[in-house]
Design an enzyme around this catalytic site. Structure first.
Site, PDB file in Angstrom:
ATOM      1  N   ASP A 112       0.808  -1.187   0.030  1.00 18.71           N
ATOM      2  CA  ASP A 112       0.027  -0.112   0.018  1.00 18.71           C
ATOM      3  C   ASP A 112       0.892   1.177  -0.087  1.00 18.71           C
ATOM      4  OD1 ASP A 112      -2.234  -1.680   0.097  1.00 18.71           O
ATOM      5  OD2 ASP A 112      -2.113  -1.779   2.486  1.00 18.71           O
ATOM      6  N   LYS A 129       2.020   2.337  -5.152  1.00 19.12           N
ATOM      7  CA  LYS A 129       2.710   1.656  -6.402  1.00 19.12           C
ATOM      8  C   LYS A 129       1.861   1.955  -7.868  1.00 19.12           C
ATOM      9  CE  LYS A 129       2.753  -2.559  -4.317  1.00 19.12           C
ATOM     10  NZ  LYS A 129       2.736  -2.153  -2.981  1.00 19.12           N
ATOM     11  N   GLY A 137      -4.090  -4.306  -4.340  1.00 17.40           N
ATOM     12  CA  GLY A 137      -5.070  -3.323  -4.738  1.00 17.40           C
ATOM     13  C   GLY A 137      -4.406  -2.111  -5.083  1.00 17.40           C
ATOM     14  N   HIS A 138      -4.284  -1.866  -6.233  1.00 16.82           N
ATOM     15  CA  HIS A 138      -3.897  -0.757  -6.736  1.00 16.82           C
ATOM     16  C   HIS A 138      -4.732   0.527  -7.549  1.00 16.82           C
ATOM     17  CE1 HIS A 138      -0.056  -3.513  -7.226  1.00 16.82           C
ATOM     18  NE2 HIS A 138      -0.587  -3.356  -6.065  1.00 16.82           N
ATOM     19  N   GLN A 180       2.304  -6.316  -3.383  1.00 13.43           N
ATOM     20  CA  GLN A 180       2.828  -6.388  -1.886  1.00 13.43           C
ATOM     21  C   GLN A 180       4.087  -5.732  -1.682  1.00 13.43           C
ATOM     22  OE1 GLN A 180       1.547  -9.416  -3.820  1.00 13.43           O
ATOM     23  NE2 GLN A 180      -0.264  -8.740  -2.751  1.00 13.43           N
TER      24      GLN A 180
HETATM   25  P1  IMO Z   1      -0.564  -4.176  -2.461  1.00 13.16           P
HETATM   26  O1  IMO Z   1      -0.082  -4.744  -3.549  1.00 13.16           O
HETATM   27  C1  IMO Z   1      -0.915  -4.537   1.875  1.00 13.16           C
HETATM   28  C2  IMO Z   1      -0.848  -8.458   3.756  1.00 13.16           C
HETATM   29  C3  IMO Z   1      -2.147  -8.989   4.403  1.00 13.16           C
HETATM   30  C4  IMO Z   1      -1.733  -9.894   5.444  1.00 13.16           C
HETATM   31  C5  IMO Z   1      -0.497 -10.439   4.749  1.00 13.16           C
HETATM   32  C6  IMO Z   1      -0.908 -11.979   4.127  1.00 13.16           C
HETATM   33  O2  IMO Z   1      -2.174  -3.691  -2.295  1.00 13.16           O
HETATM   34  O3  IMO Z   1       0.474  -3.550  -1.710  1.00 13.16           O
HETATM   35  P2  IMO Z   1      -2.349 -12.835   2.208  1.00 13.16           P
HETATM   36  O4  IMO Z   1      -3.741 -12.633   1.921  1.00 13.16           O
HETATM   37  O5  IMO Z   1      -1.375 -12.210   1.178  1.00 13.16           O
HETATM   38  O6  IMO Z   1      -1.997 -14.332   2.654  1.00 13.16           O
HETATM   39  O7  IMO Z   1      -2.024 -11.908   3.436  1.00 13.16           O
HETATM   40  O8  IMO Z   1      -0.130  -9.790   3.674  1.00 13.16           O
HETATM   41  N1  IMO Z   1      -0.931  -8.087   2.309  1.00 13.16           N
HETATM   42  C7  IMO Z   1      -1.133  -6.919   2.049  1.00 13.16           C
HETATM   43  N2  IMO Z   1      -0.878  -5.772   2.553  1.00 13.16           N
HETATM   44  N3  IMO Z   1      -0.952  -4.515   0.405  1.00 13.16           N
HETATM   45  C8  IMO Z   1      -1.158  -5.628  -0.192  1.00 13.16           C
HETATM   46  O9  IMO Z   1      -0.712  -5.612  -1.535  1.00 13.16           O
HETATM   47  C9  IMO Z   1      -0.905  -6.926   0.468  1.00 13.16           C
HETATM   48  N4  IMO Z   1      -1.051  -8.216   0.267  1.00 13.16           N
HETATM   49  C10 IMO Z   1      -0.858  -8.953   1.265  1.00 13.16           C
HETATM   50  O10 IMO Z   1      -2.806  -7.840   4.970  1.00 13.16           O
HETATM   51  O11 IMO Z   1      -0.968  -9.173   6.598  1.00 13.16           O
HETATM   52 MG    MG Z   2      -2.959  -3.253  -0.512  1.00 14.31          MG
END
Ligand code: IMO
Ligand code: MG
Length: 421
Positions: free
Chosen positions: A14, A17, A41-42, A222
């Protein structure tokens, strides 16, 4: 722009990106997603219209850009089709979408398993997005996963049947509802038909594009501290969103990669559980959350917020070979009267190294340097030299500490609200 530019997250996800990806996407011929799934989520705002991407590379918004979902991604086809339809409704041409034959497919049993495992972890829960990401990667490595290409194989029915039977044993054991093979099989046959025209060997395609001197951007999902190896295990996602995962999740090779942009915010945030040294569980943390609209694009969860952690940022640069930083939300942090930067970790009064180990991090406190905020309205500033002195002091201290230049500075949510140096 170099031949291949990678954009990845430096913290816990988050970081915004989407914004830098959108900017660079305008100059790229190909946009690739290589890791994760719809846990990402972008958000991108174009001409007042907000687009939220979970699976499709956001580069699809640029006419003519090839948007590739690479082999390292795990795909929930239902979500993918919803995303395709929603883009079409907004008038976006999706004919340039390509999906790797080798990407793994998320099934309802992965989602059910994700929820079941979280429930069983009790107080040790990870706080996953409950999208089935972890269980799908588990199956990939266990070698019972079903890939995109399997959807079109005569063995699909049998593979799915065995998987559902096996998962149902587990659901039965733990008292969770069992799943019905027939309805899942029928649904996935429909999904397979819908996405077939986009499916191909994306690795060959990517190298064809490179041979034609096309510019490629990899849209990281991520982030470094969520990496299965380098993040704060077990509070991580189940893939490698760092530079190595980008290579193995696309078929690019190391020597193809030029710039590696590390995205960060002028503060920090985290969703889900796990250690977070600079977290502010107070009014300032709440204020950052409100000012920065820190609520999940995927799960709508309120994000934990805090000051920027330079110790962690240095680690992200080390792991990924970050060549330049992109900092979002300078406007947001500038609304606080006073800003802090974490420049070291301390335990029992002694400086300690960066760690991702929860036990080691117990009792660790951040050492802060304090800066003056109140930057005023900076959203219309486009040249670095026009920023208020206090903002420049903050930025230059970060650069001095990290030794990497902050090339992009976000001064607002809009597409153009950006200083490029
Ligand atoms: P973007 O691309 C923020 C976090 C989840 C959880 C951990 C494991 O938007 O930056 P998962 O469902 O992947 O097994 O969850 O990772 N998490 C993210 N946090 N942004 C994301 O993606 C995330 N993708 C996974 O909140 O703590
Ligand atoms: Mg996210």
């Amino acid at each position: 722009m170099s031949k291949v530019t990678v954009v990845l997250g430096s913290f816990y996800g988050d970081e915004g990106k989407g914004k830098i990806i959108d900017y660079l996407g305008g100059m790229s011929d190909v946009a690739i997603r290589a890791t994760g799934g719809n846990n990402a989520g972008h958000s991108i705002e174009v001409d007042g219209v907000k687009y939220v991407f979970h699976l499709i590379p956001s580069g699809i918004l640029n006419k003519g850009t090839l948007a590739i979902i690479g082999n390292g991604v795990v795909i929930d086809p239902k979500v993918l089709i919803e995303e395709i339809d929603s883009l079409k409704e907004k008038g976006i041409d999706v004919s340039n979408l390509r999906i790797s034959t080798k990407a793994h497919i998320i099934f309802p049993y992965h989602i059910a398993m994700d929820k079941m495992l979280e429930e069983r972890r009790g107080k040790n829960k990870i706080g996953t997005t409950a999208r089935g990401i972890g269980p799908c990667y588990c199956d990939k490595y266990e070698r019972c996963g079903i890939r995109v290409e399997d959807l079109y194989s005569k063995h699909f029915k049998e593979k799915l049947k065995i998987n559902i039977e096996n998962k149902n044993q587990m659901f039965k054991l733990y008292g969770f509802p069992e799943l019905d093979f027939e309805s899942i099989y029928n649904d996935y046959q429909k999904y397979a038909k819908r996405i077939k025209k986009y499916v191909c060997d994306t690795t060959i395609l990517i190298h064809d594009m490179l041979n034609q001197d096309k510019k490629i951007i990899v849209e990281g999902a991520q982030a470094t501290l969520l990496d299965i190896d380098f993040g704060s295990y077990p509070y991580v996602t189940s893939s490698n969103p760092t530079i190595g995962g980008i290579i193995s999740g696309s078929g690019l090779n190391a020597s193809d990669i030029g710039e590696v942009y590390g995205v960060m915010k002028a503060y920090s945030s985290r969703v889900g559980e796990g250690p977070y040294i600079t977290e502010l569980k107070n009014k300032t943390g709440d204020l950052i959350r409100e000012l920065g609209h820190e609520y999940g694009a995927t799960t709508k969860r309120p994000r934990r917020c805090g000051y920027l952690d330079l110790v962690a940022l240095k680690y992200a640069c080390l792991i990924n070979g970050i060549t330049a930083l992109c900092m979002n939300h300078l406007d947001t942090i500038g609304k606080l009267p006073e800003i802090k930067l974490c420049v070291a970790y301390q335990k029992n009064g002694k400086e300690v190294n960066f760690s991702t180990n929860e036990e080691e991090l117990k009792g660790v406190v951040p050492v802060y340097e304090t800066f003056t905020g109140n930057f005023g309205d900076i959203s219309s500033i486009r040249k670095y030299k026009d920023l208020p002195e206090n903002a420049k002091k903050y930025i230059e201290r970060i650069e001095e500490y990290i030794g990497v230049r902050i090339k992009f500075i976000g001064v607002g949510a809009g597409r153009d609200e950006e200083i490029i140096r």
